[in-house]
Enzyme design. Structure first.
Site, PDB file in Angstrom:
ATOM      1  N   GLU A  57       1.017  -0.987   0.453  1.00 46.98           N
ATOM      2  CA  GLU A  57      -0.729   0.090   0.156  1.00 46.98           C
ATOM      3  C   GLU A  57       0.725   1.002   0.169  1.00 46.98           C
ATOM      4  O   GLU A  57       1.266   1.726   1.001  1.00 46.98           O
ATOM      5  CB  GLU A  57      -1.402   0.109   1.909  1.00 46.98           C
ATOM      6  CG  GLU A  57      -1.660   1.201   0.919  1.00 46.98           C
ATOM      7  CD  GLU A  57      -2.823   1.327   2.222  1.00 46.98           C
ATOM      8  OE1 GLU A  57      -3.311   1.756   2.357  1.00 46.98           O
ATOM      9  OE2 GLU A  57      -2.464   0.590   2.922  1.00 46.98           O
ATOM     10  N   LYS A  79      -2.357  -2.553  -2.810  1.00 45.64           N
ATOM     11  CA  LYS A  79      -4.084  -0.739  -2.350  1.00 45.64           C
ATOM     12  C   LYS A  79      -3.235  -0.521  -3.212  1.00 45.64           C
ATOM     13  O   LYS A  79      -2.768   0.458  -2.063  1.00 45.64           O
ATOM     14  CB  LYS A  79      -3.620  -1.136  -0.818  1.00 45.64           C
ATOM     15  CG  LYS A  79      -5.325  -0.582   0.150  1.00 45.64           C
ATOM     16  CD  LYS A  79      -5.302  -1.376   1.073  1.00 45.64           C
ATOM     17  CE  LYS A  79      -6.579  -0.205   2.004  1.00 45.64           C
ATOM     18  NZ  LYS A  79      -6.974  -0.019   3.383  1.00 45.64           N
TER      19      LYS A  79
END
Length: 214
Positions: free
Chosen positions: A41, A83
């Site tokens: 992420e 993500k």
């Protein structure tokens, strides 16, 4: 999830991007070595008044470094989830972008940088309104993608739910219904079948906070 943030108004410097990418790659390698699926992420923050083209430029730079260092650390691409943040203009940019423009720029970045071996892309909402996050995801699923394109929202799943609940026992059932509405909307969006009909005013409210931290 291994999360790191990149700020466009602050540069980002080459060192900042490299440091972010290396840290995520080491986290992913350690997670896989221990039998876990890492969620990678790098969040490019909404802060700033830049246009969508600048976000695309920075996102491409960040993701090229992330995948370079993932490979250097022998991370198995088939065993990770991404993500990312969507490619949008800065929150203080004078013009909002349409879901179609956000989908086009985001998918351009992903196609240029993310190997098809990666099974899934789970977008974060990053301060967009609930409605924006769902509409943008839906726009990205209007044609086939090499990866499963879905969602991993926090604020864009919870905001209207928490405001409905307000910590009061008598509001629990209404809050559960509000959560079901958001979950259903995003479930349809990851199939490209969301229409936006019947959305509340609360869902349309932006959640951007300058300098927001968890």
């Amino acid at each position: 999830s291994g999360r790191t943030v990149v700020s466009i108004p602050c540069g980002p410097t080459a060192l900042a991007v490299k440091e972010a990418a290396w840290g995520l790659a080491r986290y992913a390698a350690i997670a896989q070595d221990n039998g876990l699926v890492p969620i990678v992420e790098p969040e490019i923050l909404l802060d700033g008044d830049h246009g969508i083209e600048r976000t695309l430029e920075v996102a491409e730079k960040v993701w090229s470094e992330v995948f370079f260092y993932l490979a250097e650390n022998n991370v198995l691409f088939e065993g990770i989830l991404l993500k990312p943040s969507m490619v949008t203009p800065g929150a203080e940019h004078k013009e909002k972008a349409s879901p179609e423009a956000i989908a086009k720029n985001t998918l351009t970045m992903l196609r240029r940088r993310v190997p098809p071996a990666v099974p899934g892309i789970m977008f974060l909402s990053g301060g967009q309104s609930e409605l924006e996050a769902t509409m943008n995801l839906n726009a990205m699923n209007q044609s086939a993608n090499p990866w499963h394109v879905s969602f991993s929202y926090a604020r864009a799943l919870q905001n209207s739910v928490l405001k409905t609940w307000q910590g009061q026992p008598e509001n629990i059932e209404a809050a559960q219904k509000a959560l079901l509405v958001r979950a259903k909307a995003n479930s349809l969006a990851q199939l490209g079948s969301y229409t936006g009909e019947g959305e509340s005013d609360e869902a349309k409210k932006g959640m951007f906070q300058k300098g927001y931290t968890y």
